[in-house]
Scaffold this motif. Structure first.
Motif, PDB file in Angstrom:
ATOM      1  N   SER A  48       5.516 -28.822 -18.471  1.00 53.33           N
ATOM      2  CA  SER A  48       6.529 -28.110 -19.264  1.00 53.33           C
ATOM      3  C   SER A  48       6.239 -28.247 -20.752  1.00 53.33           C
TER       4      SER A  48
ATOM      5  N   PHE B 181      15.982 -19.905 -22.541  1.00 57.71           N
ATOM      6  CA  PHE B 181      15.853 -20.043 -21.089  1.00 57.71           C
ATOM      7  C   PHE B 181      15.112 -21.328 -20.748  1.00 57.71           C
ATOM      8  N   PHE B 182      14.006 -21.561 -21.433  1.00 57.15           N
ATOM      9  CA  PHE B 182      13.133 -22.693 -21.110  1.00 57.15           C
ATOM     10  C   PHE B 182      13.819 -24.019 -21.410  1.00 57.15           C
ATOM     11  N   GLN B 183      14.459 -24.129 -22.588  1.00 57.81           N
ATOM     12  CA  GLN B 183      15.064 -25.410 -22.930  1.00 57.81           C
ATOM     13  C   GLN B 183      16.279 -25.696 -22.054  1.00 57.81           C
ATOM     14  N   TYR B 184      16.967 -24.644 -21.592  1.00 60.13           N
ATOM     15  CA  TYR B 184      18.097 -24.882 -20.688  1.00 60.13           C
ATOM     16  C   TYR B 184      17.610 -25.370 -19.330  1.00 60.13           C
ATOM     17  N   ALA B 185      16.455 -24.862 -18.881  1.00 58.21           N
ATOM     18  CA  ALA B 185      15.874 -25.356 -17.635  1.00 58.21           C
ATOM     19  C   ALA B 185      15.552 -26.845 -17.762  1.00 58.21           C
TER      20      ALA B 185
ATOM     21  N   GLY C 201      18.138 -20.088 -17.128  1.00 61.38           N
ATOM     22  CA  GLY C 201      17.275 -21.252 -17.185  1.00 61.38           C
ATOM     23  C   GLY C 201      17.920 -22.461 -16.536  1.00 61.38           C
TER      24      GLY C 201
ATOM     25  N   GLY D  35      16.492 -24.522 -13.508  1.00 58.41           N
ATOM     26  CA  GLY D  35      16.308 -25.950 -13.646  1.00 58.41           C
ATOM     27  C   GLY D  35      16.891 -26.749 -12.506  1.00 58.41           C
TER      28      GLY D  35
END
Length: 437
Positions: free
Chosen positions: A187, A37-41, A162, A166
């Motif tokens: 981030s 989720f985080f890296q896609y954001a 994510g 984003g």
């Protein structure tokens, strides 16, 4: 296709019947979903700060596209490393290392210099390669085979949620309270904390961690994957389906809506974010239906059909296409791109689960890495130094239309891997009922 690495025999990884071990893999999978989720954001966030990046780095549209496209070069290359390292060392250390690389890359990107931003984008791509590959690897140990398609769909749900955040939520942040540089530095700090959590919680796995063979031997499973023509079909279909989302929407969706269609910047961000929101719906839904049908290809074809119709509506018939519904439908159809990820694992032996996903990610994001600068150059050539117009985008977006059509053709050559489809192809009686947990 041969590789320069020596062949080795890798012992299959048995599915543990122990409920405690399965629960640990499930917990690790959930934590990896947070990483995904985080890296896609972070992957989609630059799409809402194109003006800020252009001004800060003094870049043209082609320059910004090339800068952001660096992500896909290292993502594709490290997808191979991620898959091999998971099969050799298990999940904990490779995934934690990947999260930490994203943390360092995010901080570098926020420092404000072009050189640091380039290095940061490369590190973000390298670290992010461990997110989806690691999540699927853990899911393969936490879920039964008949529910793997659903688990992969929910994995992608986390990623595209994510992507939605984003675009939808980062825009107001960087245009308001914190600024684009602070966003990246904060981030990075969050990612560093997540890396520690992965290191403490994620199980190592049942892989052979005491393997003393040469480092190169960990790439030997790719000989199995890359000698299988079906692996290439899965990879190219997935890659062609991803490009209109990862490049067409996440990088150029907001400029298309704002400069091409003339909508306000805030509305452009909201409308563009409908595509990853559609993935949130489509990836698990289409994966679940494919599991229930025990067929993969029909839902893949349905998804491609929805992509094709909605893409034509958004780009060429925008006046008659509902503003938010078109992007949502396109995202739902694009969710079928996760089905080839399930299929490549089903057309290859269980002992190369991590490498199969790594090879898939390499093929998928190699296409994105190649096409991202090509699309930017196409826009530059078509605009002839003038402001980007709707006509310019419509001509350039023929690239995405061609990608979907080629995917449809290649799908015809895919071998059905669903249990019911395989049984019918062998002339055997199909399973009487759907999958069971």
């Amino acid at each position: 296709m041969s590789t320069p690495f020596p062949a080795v025999t890798t012992a299959p990884v048995p599915r543990s019947e122990d409920k405690t071990a399965q629960l640990r893999f499930l917990t690790g999978w959930l934590l990896c979903l947070v990483f995904y989720f985080f890296q896609y954001a972070l992957r989609s966030a630059p799409g809402v700060m194109i003006p800020e990046l252009t001004a800060a780095f003094g870049l043209t549209a082609l320059g910004v596209s090339s800068l952001l496209g660096l992500y896909y070069y290292t993502y594709a290359g490290f997808a191979i490393v991620a898959g091999a390292s998971l099969d050799r060392w298990g999940a904990r250390l490779p995934i934690a290392t990947g999260v930490f690389a994203v943390a360092v890359g995010s901080i570098l990107f926020g420092l404000g210099s072009l050189e640091a931003a380039e290095a940061g984008r490369l590190l973000q791509g390298a670290g992010s390669a461990f997110a989806f590959t690691g999540a699927v690897y853990l899911a393969a140990h936490a879920f039964s085979d008949r529910w793997l398609g659903t688990a992969v769909g929910f994995t992608q749900l986390a990623g595209m949620l994510g992507g939605f955040v984003g675009q939808h939520s980062v825009g107001p942040l960087v245009h308001g309270p914190i600024g684009w540089q602070s966003f990246w530095i904060y981030s990075g700090l969050v990612a560093a904390a997540l890396s520690l959590g992965v290191l403490l919680i994620t199980p190592s796995s049942a892989a052979t961690t005491s393997d003393t063979r040469s480092l190169w031997s960990m790439f030997a499973p790719y000989k199995v994957v890359l000698r299988n023509p079906q692996s290439y079909l899965c990879g190219f279909i997935g890659g062609l389906m991803f490009m209109p989302t990862t490049i067409g929407d996440m990088i150029w969706g907001v400029p298309f809506l704002h400069e091409g269609l003339g909508v306000t910047a805030s509305e452009a961000i909201a409308r563009s974010s409908m595509v990853p929101l559609g993935w949130v719906i489509g990836a698990p839904l289409l994966g679940y239906i494919a599991d229930r049908m025990q067929r993969r290809k029909p839902m893949l074809i349905v998804g491609l059909g929805v992509m094709l119709v909605s893409l034509i509506g958004i780009v060429y018939f925008s006046q008659s296409t509902p503003p938010y519904l078109g992007g949502l439908a396109f995202g739902i159809g694009s969710g079928a791109a996760m089905i080839p990820y399930t299929m490549i694992k089903e057309v290859n032996p269980d002992r190369v689960k991590g490498s199969a996903t790594g090879a898939m990610n390499f093929l998928v994001f190699s296409l994105s890495a190649l096409v991202a600068p090509v699309f930017g150059l196409t826009l530059k050539d078509l605009s002839q130094g003038q402001a980007l117009s709707l006509r310019t985008f419509q001509r350039a977006d023929l690239i995405w239309l061609a990608a979907v059509l080629i995917s449809l053709v290649l799908t015809l050559f895919l071998r059905e891997t669903g249990a019911r489809g395989q049984a019918q192809s062998r002339g055997a009686a199909p399973p009487a009922d759907g999958p069971t947990p």
